[in-house]
Write an enzyme that holds these catalytic residues in place. Structure first.
Site, short mmCIF file in Angstrom:
data_model
loop_
_atom_site.label_atom_id
_atom_site.label_comp_id
_atom_site.label_asym_id
_atom_site.label_seq_id
_atom_site.Cartn_x
_atom_site.Cartn_y
_atom_site.Cartn_z
N LYS A 216 -3.68 -1.53 15.68
CA LYS A 216 -3.20 -0.64 16.74
C LYS A 216 -4.28 -0.44 17.78
CE LYS A 216 0.21 2.37 14.71
NZ LYS A 216 0.10 2.56 13.25
N GLU B 249 0.83 -1.22 0.00
CA GLU B 249 0.00 0.00 0.00
C GLU B 249 0.86 1.26 0.00
OE1 GLU B 249 -1.58 1.99 3.22
OE2 GLU B 249 -1.13 0.44 4.70
N1 PSU Z 1 -3.54 1.95 10.83
C1 PSU Z 1 -2.21 1.87 11.00
N2 PSU Z 1 -1.41 2.35 10.04
C2 PSU Z 1 -1.89 2.88 8.88
C3 PSU Z 1 -3.29 2.97 8.72
C4 PSU Z 1 -4.07 2.48 9.70
O1 PSU Z 1 -1.77 1.38 12.02
O2 PSU Z 1 -1.13 3.32 8.03
C5 PSU Z 1 -3.83 3.54 7.44
C6 PSU Z 1 -4.03 2.42 6.42
O3 PSU Z 1 -3.83 2.93 5.11
C7 PSU Z 1 -5.50 2.07 6.62
C8 PSU Z 1 -6.09 3.43 6.88
O4 PSU Z 1 -6.09 1.43 5.51
O5 PSU Z 1 -5.12 4.10 7.68
C9 PSU Z 1 -7.42 3.35 7.57
O6 PSU Z 1 -8.00 4.62 7.60
P1 PSU Z 1 -9.52 4.80 8.09
O7 PSU Z 1 -9.52 4.46 9.56
O8 PSU Z 1 -9.82 6.24 7.85
O9 PSU Z 1 -10.34 3.87 7.27
#
Ligand code: PSU
Ligand code: MN
EC number: 4.2.1.70
Length: 305
Positions: free
Chosen positions: A159, A25
């Site tokens: 996380k 990604e």
């Molecule tokens: N959680 C992490 N590291 C990340 C992300 C989430 O520990 O880099 C990033 C990833 O790209 C994930 C996105 O797909 O954030 C999720 O965002 P949202 O909660 O807005 O869907």
């Protein structure tokens, strides 16, 4: 395949030949780490995938094209440029029709990987059910996408900025098998522990490839979430992380951070306040995940698995 996708010739050749390919990604490059660590890490991760016998395909949207496999220059551009969109599924029609640049989240990367025919995807942490989601309804599209798109997602767990218990419940509801590699407990990104038992455990890449093959041959569409615990020597003690996370959540509430800005805000706050320790852990675990992902892709490409 559709006209919105541009597959790098090396990646296309590997796919045509049935060779192992690993999708990577780009949100982690544009929004997950500071420059130049982001670019160095993205290139290193590609090298780890190659050393383990697979072809890397970093995915991003550039000038409105869904690029599968980036050049070094394109990776450097994403790492340096200001104002690159964070693209989840909801943003794809806008960013593509406006022909602008976007770094793809887990959900968008999975979808583009699937369009190109890639079955294994490596990331750091996936999105999930946020703490307080029972009132905010903030649930990442990563989870709904994992419920429908058939790509294996290799991560270091989730996380604890998220509600890990609710995230595991949601994964269960969506029929997404959660497999922890080599231990019984589900890991929480910076830590090998989370306090939650992993729904499943497997101890080899070959067995994971076998589970993928079986799931998809059964016609059970959707992802498998593979959780690869961070190597012990890079762990950040959970109480220390919890302290930063509490501060970050408090700051987000005070500054009225909402919607798609929540996750990047929390990640940035934690990275900036944990004196580089979380960055070092982040780099180590993504490299570790790249190796396992490549091993799974190699096993999956072999006959009889
Ligand atoms: N959680 C992490 N590291 C990340 C992300 C989430 O520990 O880099 C990033 C990833 O790209 C994930 C996105 O797909 O954030 C999720 O965002 P949202 O909660 O807005 O869907
Ligand atoms: Mn959200």
């Amino acid at each position: 395949m559709n006209g919105f996708i541009q597959v790098h010739p090396e990646v296309q050749q590997a796919l045509t030949d049935g060779k192992p390919v690993v999708a990577l990604e780009s949100t982690i490059i544009a929004h997950g780490m500071p420059y130049p660590h982001n670019v160095q890490t993205a290139l290193k991760v590609e090298q780890v995938v190659r050393e383990a016998g697979a072809i890397p395909a970093t995915i991003a949207i550039l000038g409105g094209k869904c690029c599968v496999g980036l050049t070094k220059e394109q990776i450097a551009h994403l790492g340096k440029a200001e104002g690159v969109w964070k693209v989840s599924l909801v943003d794809m029609p806008y960013v593509i029709s406006q022909q602008i640049d976007g770094a793809t989240t887990v959900a968008a990367t999975m979808r583009i990987a699937a369009m190109a025919g890639i079955r294994v995807f490596v990331t750091g942490g996936v999105g999930g059910v946020h703490r307080g989601a029972e009132t905010t309804m903030d649930i990442s599209a990563d989870l709904t996408e994992m419920g429908q798109t058939s790509v294996a997602v290799v991560s270091a767990g989730v996380k604890s900025i998220l509600d890990i218990g609710l995230t595991l419940e949601y994964l269960d509801t969506k029929g997404i098998p959660v497999v922890t590699f080599g231990q019984n407990e589900f890991p929480s990104f910076y830590s090998r522990q989370s306090g939650f038992a992993s729904p499943l455990r497997l101890d080899s890449a070959r067995e994971i490839a076998g589970l993928l093959r079986t799931k998809w041959e059964l016609g059970l569409d959707g992802a498998v979430l593979i959780a690869n615990p961070i190597p012990e020597k890079f762990e950040v003690p959970a109480p220390e992380m919890e302290w930063y996370i509490t501060q970050a959540l408090h700051a987000a509430a005070q500054q009225h951070i909402k919607g798609k800005a929540v996750t990047p805000f929390l990640l940035k706050y934690i990275a900036e306040h944990s004196q580089g320790e979380s960055l070092e852990a982040n780099i180590a675990l993504i490299r570790h995940n790249a190796r396992l992902g490549a091993e799974i892709a190699v096993a999956y490409s072999q006959p009889g698995v």
